[in-house]
Design a protein around this motif. Structure first.
Motif, PDB file in Angstrom:
ATOM      1  N   ALA A 133       0.855  -1.205   0.000  1.00 50.38           N
ATOM      2  CA  ALA A 133       0.000   0.000   0.000  1.00 50.38           C
ATOM      3  C   ALA A 133       0.883   1.244   0.000  1.00 50.38           C
ATOM      4  N   PRO A 134       0.424   2.338  -0.628  1.00 51.78           N
ATOM      5  CA  PRO A 134       1.176   3.590  -0.530  1.00 51.78           C
ATOM      6  C   PRO A 134       1.327   3.980   0.941  1.00 51.78           C
ATOM      7  N   LYS A 135       2.455   4.605   1.258  1.00 53.40           N
ATOM      8  CA  LYS A 135       2.802   4.919   2.651  1.00 53.40           C
ATOM      9  C   LYS A 135       1.635   5.568   3.410  1.00 53.40           C
ATOM     10  N   GLU A 136       0.976   6.510   2.749  1.00 47.67           N
ATOM     11  CA  GLU A 136      -0.082   7.262   3.442  1.00 47.67           C
ATOM     12  C   GLU A 136      -1.315   6.393   3.755  1.00 47.67           C
ATOM     13  N   ASN A 137      -1.439   5.237   3.091  1.00 45.44           N
ATOM     14  CA  ASN A 137      -2.613   4.368   3.331  1.00 45.44           C
ATOM     15  C   ASN A 137      -2.305   3.175   4.229  1.00 45.44           C
ATOM     16  N   LYS A 138      -1.019   3.026   4.569  1.00 46.21           N
ATOM     17  CA  LYS A 138      -0.586   1.788   5.253  1.00 46.21           C
ATOM     18  C   LYS A 138      -1.348   1.520   6.555  1.00 46.21           C
ATOM     19  N   ASP A 139      -1.472   2.552   7.418  1.00 49.36           N
ATOM     20  CA  ASP A 139      -2.105   2.323   8.719  1.00 49.36           C
ATOM     21  C   ASP A 139      -3.565   1.910   8.546  1.00 49.36           C
ATOM     22  N   ARG A 140      -4.243   2.577   7.623  1.00 45.46           N
ATOM     23  CA  ARG A 140      -5.649   2.263   7.374  1.00 45.46           C
ATOM     24  C   ARG A 140      -5.787   0.829   6.842  1.00 45.46           C
ATOM     25  N   MET A 141      -4.888   0.473   5.901  1.00 44.05           N
ATOM     26  CA  MET A 141      -4.940  -0.875   5.323  1.00 44.05           C
ATOM     27  C   MET A 141      -4.603  -1.931   6.375  1.00 44.05           C
ATOM     28  N   MET A 142      -3.683  -1.594   7.283  1.00 49.32           N
ATOM     29  CA  MET A 142      -3.342  -2.548   8.354  1.00 49.32           C
ATOM     30  C   MET A 142      -4.562  -2.781   9.236  1.00 49.32           C
ATOM     31  N   GLY A 143      -5.301  -1.709   9.533  1.00 49.97           N
ATOM     32  CA  GLY A 143      -6.519  -1.841  10.334  1.00 49.97           C
ATOM     33  C   GLY A 143      -7.516  -2.764   9.656  1.00 49.97           C
ATOM     34  N   ILE A 144      -7.718  -2.554   8.361  1.00 49.16           N
ATOM     35  CA  ILE A 144      -8.670  -3.390   7.607  1.00 49.16           C
ATOM     36  C   ILE A 144      -8.172  -4.836   7.580  1.00 49.16           C
TER      37      ILE A 144
END
Ligand SMILES: N[C@@H](CCC(=O)N[C@@H](CS)C(=O)NCC(=O)O)C(=O)O
Length: 241
Positions: A133-144
């Motif tokens: 995932a692009p760096k800025e989306n990583k935390d959100r994607m990790m949550g999902i």
């Protein structure tokens, strides 16, 4: 890189695959990545093997079957012929058959592959949804990933293992590729999620599989080896787990 033999019949290849004193070379990057189970199989096998790493991947990539690693090269010492096999799951089930990790009959083998496939998929989804995932989306994607993907794997595997008696094994009464895959993948899943989803209290049946694998003396020796630790160190440096 080893050059695989060309223009030999599949019958000859199959004979090579079945010959006893073959030499194996497993080419992959110098970190754990997707290889913990596969490298552990070799480490416990007593086979003649080496783990090698690309020296210039950009040049070597196009010489691999699918432009990715791992690739296994297997050489027969008498004929000098070399077989080449790519794709992690194909290599794991091939060596699983050779090294005795695939149960005692066709149905056990099929069940082992079913659990193995599910566990490989949960790791692959971590790579595709979070790590790429692009760096800025990583935390959100990790949550999902944790809430929707990993938690489903945890729930369904705990349920299956509870239903079969919480024995420490997915299939039968001995350690198989399904168990090894889960135990090695758990190192990653627990590193990214702490005890939020997986713990001795929350998932005793999954942890029983983990413990059974960790108790295998040759597996423990491999995990304590400098080679394993070097792969682990680079893995942590590159991927944080
Ligand atoms: N479908 C392949 C995927 C393997 C894969 O994604 N390999 C990665 C490393 S984990 C790779 O080779 N990356 C380098 C690249 O694609 O150039 C398999 O299961 O073996």
């Amino acid at each position: 890189m080893v050059t695989p033999s060309k223009d030999i019949s599949t019958e000859t290849m199959s004979k090579i695959a079945e010959s006893k004193d073959n030499k194996y070379e497993l080419l992959y990057f110098p970190f754990h990545g997707v290889l913990p189970a596969l490298r552990a199989m070799f480490a416990m096998s007593g086979a003649n093997y080496t783990f090698t790493h690309p020296t210039d991947w950009t040049k070597e990539k196009s010489a691999t079957p699918f432009g990715s690693l791992p690739v296994l090269y297997e050489t027969c010492p008498t004929s000098g012929c070399t077989l080449e096999l790519a794709e992690l799951s194909a290599i794991e089930s091939y060596l699983g058959d050779k090294f005795g990790w695939m149960g005692d009959n066709l149905w056990e083998r099929t069940q082992i592959l079913m659990y193995h496939s599910s566990t490989q998929a949960v790791f692959d989804k971590l790579v595709t949804t979070v790590m790429r995932a692009p760096k800025e989306n990583k935390d959100r994607m990790m949550g999902i990933y944790l809430e929707k993907i990993m938690s489903e794997w945890v729930e369904t595997h705990e349920r299956a293992l509870q239903a079969s008696g919480c024995t420490g094994h997915y299939v039968g009464d001995k350690c198989t590729l399904a168990d090894l895959k889960t135990a090695t993948t758990l190192d990653n899943l627990m590193a990214i999620s702490g005890d939020q989803f997986i713990s001795r209290e929350k998932t005793p049946a999954i942890m029983a599989v983990y413990d059974a694998v960790e108790k295998i003396p040759k597996y423990a020796a491999w995990k304590a080896s400098p080679e394993w630790k070097a792969y682990d160190e680079l893995n942590k440096k590159l991927f944080d787990f």
